[in-house]
Design an enzyme around this catalytic site. Sequence first.
Site, PDB file in Angstrom:
ATOM      1  N   GLU A  34      -9.083   7.721   2.309  1.00  0.00           N
ATOM      2  CA  GLU A  34     -10.032   6.736   1.806  1.00  0.00           C
ATOM      3  C   GLU A  34     -11.489   7.205   1.950  1.00  0.00           C
ATOM      4  OE1 GLU A  34      -8.688   2.544   2.828  1.00  0.00           O
ATOM      5  OE2 GLU A  34      -7.413   3.714   4.150  1.00  0.00           O
ATOM      6  N   SER A 170      -6.249   0.413   1.277  1.00  0.00           N
ATOM      7  CA  SER A 170      -6.623   0.668  -0.114  1.00  0.00           C
ATOM      8  C   SER A 170      -5.436   0.718  -1.065  1.00  0.00           C
ATOM      9  CB  SER A 170      -7.450   1.967  -0.238  1.00  0.00           C
ATOM     10  OG  SER A 170      -8.739   1.780   0.310  1.00  0.00           O
ATOM     11  N   TYR A 240     -10.238   0.039  -7.342  1.00  0.00           N
ATOM     12  CA  TYR A 240     -11.484   0.797  -7.461  1.00  0.00           C
ATOM     13  C   TYR A 240     -11.764   1.326  -8.868  1.00  0.00           C
ATOM     14  CZ  TYR A 240     -11.008   0.521  -2.444  1.00  0.00           C
ATOM     15  OH  TYR A 240     -10.850   0.050  -1.159  1.00  0.00           O
ATOM     16  N   ARG A 279     -11.138  -9.036   7.182  1.00  0.00           N
ATOM     17  CA  ARG A 279     -10.653  -9.541   5.899  1.00  0.00           C
ATOM     18  C   ARG A 279      -9.153  -9.741   6.018  1.00  0.00           C
ATOM     19  NH1 ARG A 279     -10.490  -5.312   2.378  1.00  0.00           N
ATOM     20  NH2 ARG A 279      -8.217  -5.404   2.422  1.00  0.00           N
ATOM     21  N   ASP A 281      -5.699 -10.575   4.166  1.00  0.00           N
ATOM     22  CA  ASP A 281      -5.031 -10.550   2.861  1.00  0.00           C
ATOM     23  C   ASP A 281      -3.784 -11.426   2.922  1.00  0.00           C
ATOM     24  OD1 ASP A 281      -6.974  -8.731   2.111  1.00  0.00           O
ATOM     25  OD2 ASP A 281      -5.714  -6.986   2.489  1.00  0.00           O
ATOM     26  N   GLU A 294      -1.709  -8.685   5.791  1.00  0.00           N
ATOM     27  CA  GLU A 294      -2.340  -7.766   6.737  1.00  0.00           C
ATOM     28  C   GLU A 294      -3.767  -8.209   6.984  1.00  0.00           C
ATOM     29  OE1 GLU A 294      -3.566  -3.875   4.476  1.00  0.00           O
ATOM     30  OE2 GLU A 294      -1.610  -4.525   3.730  1.00  0.00           O
ATOM     31  N   ASN A 296      -7.657  -6.561   7.869  1.00  0.00           N
ATOM     32  CA  ASN A 296      -8.465  -5.341   7.835  1.00  0.00           C
ATOM     33  C   ASN A 296      -9.704  -5.523   8.700  1.00  0.00           C
ATOM     34  OD1 ASN A 296     -10.391  -3.297   6.878  1.00  0.00           O
ATOM     35  ND2 ASN A 296      -8.897  -2.920   5.243  1.00  0.00           N
ATOM     36  N   GLY A 300     -13.771  -3.022   2.942  1.00  0.00           N
ATOM     37  CA  GLY A 300     -14.572  -2.286   1.985  1.00  0.00           C
ATOM     38  C   GLY A 300     -15.856  -3.023   1.648  1.00  0.00           C
TER      39      GLY A 300
END
Length: 332
Positions: A34, A170, A240, A279, A281, A294, A296, A300
């Site tokens: 990443e 990612s 992305y 964050r 998810d 999950e 994070n 990002g």
Amino acid sequence: MPGMGVTATEEPAVSGPETTDLHVLVLAGGLSYERDVSLRSGRRVLDALRAVGMQAELRDADVALLPALTADPPDAVVIALHGATGEDGSLRGVLDLCGVPYVGCDARASRLAWDKPSAKAVLREAGIATPDWVALPHDRFSELGAVAVLDRIVDRLGLPLMVKPAQGGSGLGAAVVRDAASLPAAMVGCFAYDSTALVERYVPGMDVAVSVVDLGDGPQALPAVEIVPRNGVYDYAARYTAGRTTWHTPARLEPSVAESVAQVALAAHTALGLRDLSRVDLIVDSAGQPHVLEVNVSPGMTETSLLPLAVQAAGLDFGRMIGNLVARAAAR
């Protein structure tokens, strides 16, 4: 109980000599898969901090880092590294050894969140819904016989399945498996990124991400971001590549479901012992039930990343928010 939302009027100021005099180091790059995303995140954080008057510089996590920390210790560090370098706790442990404060959770909590099977076990113990799973190291997969193991996985979890690296982000190495014949290839693709595969029961529903920030009054859930990937899977390309995904902020949820999603995200953040920002998810199923996938600890920060979208939807200024987190880290 922690608050559910953040509004522009609640945003603390970060200007003044006590903050503009801070020397801030933004770490980005690293050697993970990443790296490119991390560099984009780091540059955006750098620009945002400079825009609010902070003295910030960007540095890679390489052999020159420790000498630099010794020669000119920063007042605080922002970790914009993704993948193992920024999220497995090791770098945070080194910063602790150097006595350098940083934005985000400590090394122990970072290690826990980084390992998805361990994090899911903690969430399940805390009563937080997360899809059933099995974690399978590559060595066991080979030793026990791939066909026999995959048959048992399908028998136990059913179809469809989500296969992804036990450690990673990612969307790299992740795949949805809708029939048993596709499972071996998905496992091989996953093992290219990690030695352990996490195989989950696939829960159909709405993909949402809830960013959690603590600006001084306890963790707050920002508006949920709804993720609608064009090909149905939120993989690396969908994250992305412009045009591959549509985002809705706030997510198109009934008010009661949005409240439930926010509370579940806050509960996950707290159960894992996180700090400053994260964050979460989730999948919201057809009954409105949130399931945590999950969490994070180094979200990002690029132009298509979910936390900045949530910050904007909350009416906050991105630079002022990051600056507030930096000032609080420096004061620890």
